[in-house]
Motif scaffolding. Structure first.
Motif, PDB file in Angstrom:
ATOM      1  N   ASP A  47      46.689  20.808  39.816  1.00  0.00           N
ATOM      2  CA  ASP A  47      46.692  21.786  40.913  1.00  0.00           C
ATOM      3  C   ASP A  47      47.556  22.989  40.553  1.00  0.00           C
ATOM      4  O   ASP A  47      47.234  24.130  40.916  1.00  0.00           O
ATOM      5  CB  ASP A  47      47.207  21.130  42.196  1.00  0.00           C
ATOM      6  N   GLU A  48      48.677  22.730  39.840  1.00  0.00           N
ATOM      7  CA  GLU A  48      49.566  23.830  39.462  1.00  0.00           C
ATOM      8  C   GLU A  48      48.865  24.788  38.501  1.00  0.00           C
ATOM      9  O   GLU A  48      49.014  26.011  38.588  1.00  0.00           O
ATOM     10  CB  GLU A  48      50.841  23.277  38.791  1.00  0.00           C
ATOM     11  N   GLU A  49      48.063  24.233  37.587  1.00  0.00           N
ATOM     12  CA  GLU A  49      47.334  25.070  36.641  1.00  0.00           C
ATOM     13  C   GLU A  49      46.248  25.877  37.341  1.00  0.00           C
ATOM     14  O   GLU A  49      45.996  27.034  36.997  1.00  0.00           O
ATOM     15  CB  GLU A  49      46.736  24.194  35.533  1.00  0.00           C
ATOM     16  N   ALA A  84      44.599  31.244  39.504  1.00  0.00           N
ATOM     17  CA  ALA A  84      44.310  32.050  40.689  1.00  0.00           C
ATOM     18  C   ALA A  84      45.275  33.226  40.834  1.00  0.00           C
ATOM     19  O   ALA A  84      44.896  34.302  41.311  1.00  0.00           O
ATOM     20  CB  ALA A  84      44.371  31.171  41.935  1.00  0.00           C
ATOM     21  N   MET A  85      46.520  33.029  40.405  1.00  0.00           N
ATOM     22  CA  MET A  85      47.525  34.086  40.526  1.00  0.00           C
ATOM     23  C   MET A  85      47.384  35.153  39.435  1.00  0.00           C
ATOM     24  O   MET A  85      47.704  36.317  39.667  1.00  0.00           O
ATOM     25  CB  MET A  85      48.935  33.478  40.457  1.00  0.00           C
ATOM     26  N   LEU A  86      46.909  34.766  38.268  1.00  0.00           N
ATOM     27  CA  LEU A  86      46.902  35.681  37.134  1.00  0.00           C
ATOM     28  C   LEU A  86      45.540  36.254  36.790  1.00  0.00           C
ATOM     29  O   LEU A  86      45.425  37.139  35.943  1.00  0.00           O
ATOM     30  CB  LEU A  86      47.482  34.976  35.897  1.00  0.00           C
ATOM     31  N   TRP A 140      38.960  38.282  35.192  1.00  0.00           N
ATOM     32  CA  TRP A 140      39.717  39.371  34.580  1.00  0.00           C
ATOM     33  C   TRP A 140      41.205  39.185  34.885  1.00  0.00           C
ATOM     34  O   TRP A 140      41.564  38.762  35.987  1.00  0.00           O
ATOM     35  CB  TRP A 140      39.276  40.722  35.133  1.00  0.00           C
ATOM     36  N   PRO A 141      42.099  39.486  33.923  1.00  0.00           N
ATOM     37  CA  PRO A 141      43.540  39.412  34.209  1.00  0.00           C
ATOM     38  C   PRO A 141      43.913  40.425  35.290  1.00  0.00           C
ATOM     39  O   PRO A 141      43.335  41.517  35.363  1.00  0.00           O
ATOM     40  CB  PRO A 141      44.191  39.777  32.868  1.00  0.00           C
ATOM     41  N   VAL A 142      44.861  40.074  36.145  1.00  0.00           N
ATOM     42  CA  VAL A 142      45.293  40.996  37.205  1.00  0.00           C
ATOM     43  C   VAL A 142      46.190  42.090  36.637  1.00  0.00           C
ATOM     44  O   VAL A 142      46.457  43.090  37.304  1.00  0.00           O
ATOM     45  CB  VAL A 142      46.045  40.237  38.318  1.00  0.00           C
ATOM     46  N   ILE A 143      46.669  41.909  35.393  1.00  0.00           N
ATOM     47  CA  ILE A 143      47.492  42.943  34.758  1.00  0.00           C
ATOM     48  C   ILE A 143      46.629  43.705  33.759  1.00  0.00           C
ATOM     49  O   ILE A 143      45.565  43.237  33.366  1.00  0.00           O
ATOM     50  CB  ILE A 143      48.711  42.326  34.033  1.00  0.00           C
ATOM     51  N   ASN A 144      47.100  44.855  33.324  1.00  0.00           N
ATOM     52  CA  ASN A 144      46.308  45.674  32.405  1.00  0.00           C
ATOM     53  C   ASN A 144      47.032  45.914  31.086  1.00  0.00           C
ATOM     54  O   ASN A 144      46.853  46.934  30.426  1.00  0.00           O
ATOM     55  CB  ASN A 144      45.955  47.021  33.050  1.00  0.00           C
TER      56      ASN A 144
END
Length: 323
Positions: free
Chosen positions: A46-48, A53-55, A67-71
């Motif tokens: 679940d942690e993974e 979901a966060m990244l 897609w990554p949320v960062i650029n």
């Protein structure tokens, strides 16, 4: 990155690698492939799932592409404790035989840490002083066999070998030597060979090889690829070894990480001074070496899994009491 966390470090490294690959190739990651990657050794946790979901965010046209949320690239920065461990290893005088001195000096300089006092540098051999190293090129037979192995590998010739294991069982036959493996935990060299009759790869500590003769018969790159694939398949399919250790007694924590330095590992703290160590190995290829290391650790280590290894350790202990 932390040495001890619920994500076991390997998950975080895989996520970071996936993000940097997306940035580099300007392509999204497959959600299915990413989950399979994280769940290669155990069901995805679940942690993974939360980490993904966060990244990552889903592609607008295809929910299975992420897609990554960062650029930008994610820098991988080791913790200070990891750098300190590397510093100690580089100050170990035996490393001079494994690394070019210029490279060693560059690594020491890049660490940007003050060298440790001589009396603070640990001996990571656990087998006695450096002068009593298990690698003994002053021994004429050891040196002769090592040179013969190098020559056979360079010329890609089969060899006839005679050897024994730690239990005194003797072996002999023809094989294709294609690699020499250095074991940091035991400070030994192993000769890796392909046995074409048994159709498997095996290894032998140079100290246990009593005879080695080059044969007038060559092998090609296909044999090397087959041998490597055999070992890789073992590592992929082998059931992990799970140990419980009491870290504060007899340097069990340090000794474990030193002895099993060759293997991919995960560790989890379960109590103040108790840890669960999971070792990913190469099945019977590493079996004798692992059994020997576990037995040398004594009562501070408990084998939890697999059951087959647990029974072998119990049997070995019982036999020692009946001798």
């Amino acid at each position: 990155m932390e040495l001890f966390n619920e994500l076991q470090n390997s998950s975080l490294r895989l996520i970071v690698k996936s993000i940097n690959k997306c940035i580099s190739e300007n392509k999204p990651a497959s959600k299915t492939e990413l989950q399979n990657l994280l769940g290669a050794r155990a069901p995805i946790s679940d942690e993974e799932k939360k980490l993904i979901a966060m990244l990552f965010t889903a592609d607008k046209q295809n929910n299975n592409l992420l897609w990554p949320v960062i650029n930008g690239y994610v820098p991988v920065m080791p913790e200070k404790i990891e750098l300190q461990w590397l510093l100690q290893m580089l100050q170990d005088r035996r490393i001079n035989g494994m690394l070019d001195n210029n490279l060693r000096q560059k690594l020491l300089s890049a660490l940007q840490l003050k060298p440790l006092p001589e009396d603070c540098v640990r001996d990571y051999g656990w087998n006695g002083p450096i002068e009593k190293s298990l690698i003994n090129f002053n021994d004429s037979n050891y040196s002769k066999i090592f040179k013969t192995a190098l020559q056979a590998i360079l010329s890609q010739n089969y060899v006839y070998y005679e050897s024994h294991d730690i239990y005194g069982r003797e072996y002999a036959g023809e094989a294709a030597p294609y690699k020499i493996e250095y074991c940091t935990g035991n400070h030994t060299f192993n000769l890796i060979m392909w046995n074409f009759e048994k159709n498997w790869t095996f290894k032998s500590d140079f100290r246990n090889i009593t005879a080695l003769k080059i044969l007038n018969k060559n092998y090609d790159a296909a044999i090397t690829a087959k041998a490597d694939a055999y070992v890789q398949n073992m590592q992929t399919n082998a059931e992990p070894i799970i140990l419980q250790l009491k870290a504060t007694e007899n340097n069990a924590f340090d000794r474990c990480f030193n002895m099993f330095a060759n293997y991919n590992k995960e560790i989890q703290r379960t109590d103040k001074d108790k840890y669960i160590l999971k070792i990913y190995h190469r099945d019977h290829f590493d079996q004798q070496e692992i059994e020997q290391n576990i037995l040398s650790l004594g009562s501070k280590i408990t084998v939890l899994e697999p059951a087959s290894l647990k029974e072998k350790i119990i049997s070995a202990i019982r036999q020692s009491f009946t001798r």
